[in-house]
Motif scaffolding. Structure first.
Motif, mmCIF file in Angstrom:
data_model
loop_
_atom_site.group_PDB
_atom_site.id
_atom_site.type_symbol
_atom_site.label_atom_id
_atom_site.label_comp_id
_atom_site.label_asym_id
_atom_site.label_seq_id
_atom_site.Cartn_x
_atom_site.Cartn_y
_atom_site.Cartn_z
ATOM 1 N N GLN A 72 0.816 -1.214 0.000
ATOM 2 C CA GLN A 72 0.000 0.000 0.000
ATOM 3 C C GLN A 72 0.848 1.261 0.000
ATOM 4 O O GLN A 72 0.482 2.263 -0.597
ATOM 5 C CB GLN A 72 -0.945 -0.005 1.206
ATOM 6 C CG GLN A 72 -2.017 -1.045 1.086
ATOM 7 C CD GLN A 72 -2.841 -1.214 2.362
ATOM 8 O OE1 GLN A 72 -2.517 -0.656 3.402
ATOM 9 N NE2 GLN A 72 -3.893 -2.002 2.273
ATOM 10 N N GLY A 73 1.981 1.231 0.671
ATOM 11 C CA GLY A 73 2.858 2.396 0.726
ATOM 12 C C GLY A 73 3.805 2.492 -0.458
ATOM 13 O O GLY A 73 4.566 3.453 -0.576
ATOM 14 N N GLY A 74 3.776 1.478 -1.327
ATOM 15 C CA GLY A 74 4.680 1.476 -2.478
ATOM 16 C C GLY A 74 6.136 1.291 -2.086
ATOM 17 O O GLY A 74 7.033 1.601 -2.855
ATOM 18 N N GLU A 75 6.368 0.794 -0.872
ATOM 19 C CA GLU A 75 7.738 0.577 -0.405
ATOM 20 C C GLU A 75 8.251 -0.775 -0.847
ATOM 21 O O GLU A 75 7.492 -1.704 -1.068
ATOM 22 C CB GLU A 75 7.804 0.666 1.122
ATOM 23 C CG GLU A 75 7.664 2.069 1.636
ATOM 24 C CD GLU A 75 8.052 2.161 3.097
ATOM 25 O OE1 GLU A 75 9.124 1.638 3.457
ATOM 26 O OE2 GLU A 75 7.270 2.748 3.851
ATOM 27 N N LYS A 76 9.570 -0.867 -0.915
ATOM 28 C CA LYS A 76 10.212 -2.116 -1.293
ATOM 29 C C LYS A 76 10.784 -2.786 -0.056
ATOM 30 O O LYS A 76 11.082 -2.133 0.942
ATOM 31 C CB LYS A 76 11.315 -1.843 -2.317
ATOM 32 C CG LYS A 76 10.759 -1.275 -3.608
ATOM 33 C CD LYS A 76 11.832 -1.089 -4.634
ATOM 34 C CE LYS A 76 11.174 -0.518 -5.893
ATOM 35 N NZ LYS A 76 12.074 -0.424 -6.994
ATOM 36 N N LEU A 77 10.923 -4.083 -0.154
ATOM 37 C CA LEU A 77 11.549 -4.886 0.904
ATOM 38 C C LEU A 77 12.941 -5.295 0.453
ATOM 39 O O LEU A 77 13.174 -5.526 -0.738
ATOM 40 C CB LEU A 77 10.730 -6.161 1.156
ATOM 41 C CG LEU A 77 9.516 -6.051 2.034
ATOM 42 C CD1 LEU A 77 8.732 -7.367 2.014
ATOM 43 C CD2 LEU A 77 9.921 -5.729 3.452
ATOM 44 N N TYR A 78 13.838 -5.421 1.412
ATOM 45 C CA TYR A 78 15.213 -5.798 1.097
ATOM 46 C C TYR A 78 15.771 -6.748 2.158
ATOM 47 O O TYR A 78 15.333 -6.734 3.306
ATOM 48 C CB TYR A 78 16.119 -4.564 1.079
ATOM 49 C CG TYR A 78 15.728 -3.534 0.065
ATOM 50 C CD1 TYR A 78 16.176 -3.632 -1.244
ATOM 51 C CD2 TYR A 78 14.925 -2.466 0.412
ATOM 52 C CE1 TYR A 78 15.820 -2.677 -2.186
ATOM 53 C CE2 TYR A 78 14.567 -1.507 -0.520
ATOM 54 C CZ TYR A 78 15.016 -1.621 -1.813
ATOM 55 O OH TYR A 78 14.657 -0.678 -2.752
ATOM 56 N N ARG A 79 16.758 -7.512 1.749
ATOM 57 C CA ARG A 79 17.613 -8.248 2.669
ATOM 58 C C ARG A 79 18.983 -7.582 2.622
ATOM 59 O O ARG A 79 19.450 -7.214 1.549
ATOM 60 C CB ARG A 79 17.801 -9.698 2.235
ATOM 61 C CG ARG A 79 16.602 -10.567 2.386
ATOM 62 C CD ARG A 79 16.937 -12.021 2.020
ATOM 63 N NE ARG A 79 15.726 -12.783 1.964
ATOM 64 C CZ ARG A 79 15.214 -13.317 0.858
ATOM 65 N NH1 ARG A 79 15.850 -13.196 -0.295
ATOM 66 N NH2 ARG A 79 14.087 -13.990 0.909
ATOM 67 N N ILE A 80 19.599 -7.454 3.788
ATOM 68 C CA ILE A 80 20.986 -6.998 3.837
ATOM 69 C C ILE A 80 21.818 -8.206 4.215
ATOM 70 O O ILE A 80 21.565 -8.871 5.227
ATOM 71 C CB ILE A 80 21.197 -5.870 4.865
ATOM 72 C CG1 ILE A 80 20.379 -4.637 4.489
ATOM 73 C CG2 ILE A 80 22.696 -5.514 4.951
ATOM 74 C CD1 ILE A 80 20.462 -3.508 5.509
ATOM 75 N N TRP A 81 22.802 -8.489 3.385
ATOM 76 C CA TRP A 81 23.733 -9.594 3.597
ATOM 77 C C TRP A 81 25.104 -9.016 3.904
ATOM 78 O O TRP A 81 25.503 -8.026 3.301
ATOM 79 C CB TRP A 81 23.850 -10.455 2.337
ATOM 80 C CG TRP A 81 22.584 -11.095 1.892
ATOM 81 C CD1 TRP A 81 21.669 -10.589 1.020
ATOM 82 C CD2 TRP A 81 22.088 -12.370 2.290
ATOM 83 N NE1 TRP A 81 20.642 -11.474 0.851
ATOM 84 C CE2 TRP A 81 20.880 -12.580 1.620
ATOM 85 C CE3 TRP A 81 22.564 -13.361 3.167
ATOM 86 C CZ2 TRP A 81 20.127 -13.738 1.774
ATOM 87 C CZ3 TRP A 81 21.814 -14.516 3.314
ATOM 88 C CH2 TRP A 81 20.614 -14.691 2.633
ATOM 89 N N MET A 82 25.814 -9.646 4.824
ATOM 90 C CA MET A 82 27.180 -9.231 5.122
ATOM 91 C C MET A 82 28.121 -10.403 4.937
ATOM 92 O O MET A 82 27.807 -11.529 5.320
ATOM 93 C CB MET A 82 27.299 -8.719 6.557
ATOM 94 C CG MET A 82 26.634 -7.370 6.741
ATOM 95 S SD MET A 82 27.103 -6.579 8.283
ATOM 96 C CE MET A 82 28.821 -6.215 7.958
ATOM 97 N N LYS A 83 29.256 -10.089 4.340
ATOM 98 C CA LYS A 83 30.316 -11.087 4.201
ATOM 99 C C LYS A 83 31.291 -10.820 5.335
ATOM 100 O O LYS A 83 31.877 -9.746 5.422
ATOM 101 C CB LYS A 83 31.014 -10.963 2.844
ATOM 102 C CG LYS A 83 32.059 -12.035 2.619
ATOM 103 C CD LYS A 83 32.545 -12.068 1.185
ATOM 104 C CE LYS A 83 33.429 -10.904 0.864
ATOM 105 N NZ LYS A 83 34.072 -11.010 -0.438
ATOM 106 N N MET A 84 31.420 -11.813 6.222
ATOM 107 C CA MET A 84 32.275 -11.634 7.395
ATOM 108 C C MET A 84 33.161 -12.852 7.580
ATOM 109 O O MET A 84 32.773 -13.963 7.243
ATOM 110 C CB MET A 84 31.425 -11.464 8.658
ATOM 111 C CG MET A 84 30.628 -10.208 8.688
ATOM 112 S SD MET A 84 29.739 -10.031 10.232
ATOM 113 C CE MET A 84 28.223 -10.857 9.847
#
Length: 93
Positions: A72-84
């Motif tokens: 409804q808000g037109g927002e996107k979803l994301y995953r943040i991945w880190m290489k550690m």
């Protein structure tokens, strides 16, 4: 017959449970990445800034279908991945 077939909340619960099971990925070069965040909006931008200070970061867009507040808000979803390296990972989690 599945009594939850047309229940959008059941589908959303299943998707969120599936997302909780996503913890790591291995890229084509064999590097191991750990998921540190799932979400969107300003909260995502704050997490991204902080993660970039800690190490190498990869951002992956996620389909927001079924997440009504994002749709409804037109927002996107994301995953943040880190290489550690393993010692860093052990200290963070």
């Amino acid at each position: 017959m599945n009594p939850h077939k047309n229940d959008p909340m059941k589908t959303l619960r299943e998707r969120m449970a599936a997302e909780d099971r996503v913890k790591e990925r291995i890229d084509e070069a064999g590097n191991r990445w750990t998921k540190v965040y799932f979400g969107g909006g300003e909260h995502f931008r704050n997490w991204l800034e902080q993660c970039e200070e800690l190490g190498e970061v990869m951002v992956e867009p996620v389909d927001s279908t079924g997440y009504k507040c994002f749709e409804q808000g037109g927002e996107k979803l994301y995953r943040i991945w880190m290489k550690m390296e393993e010692p860093k990972k052990a200290n963070l989690f």
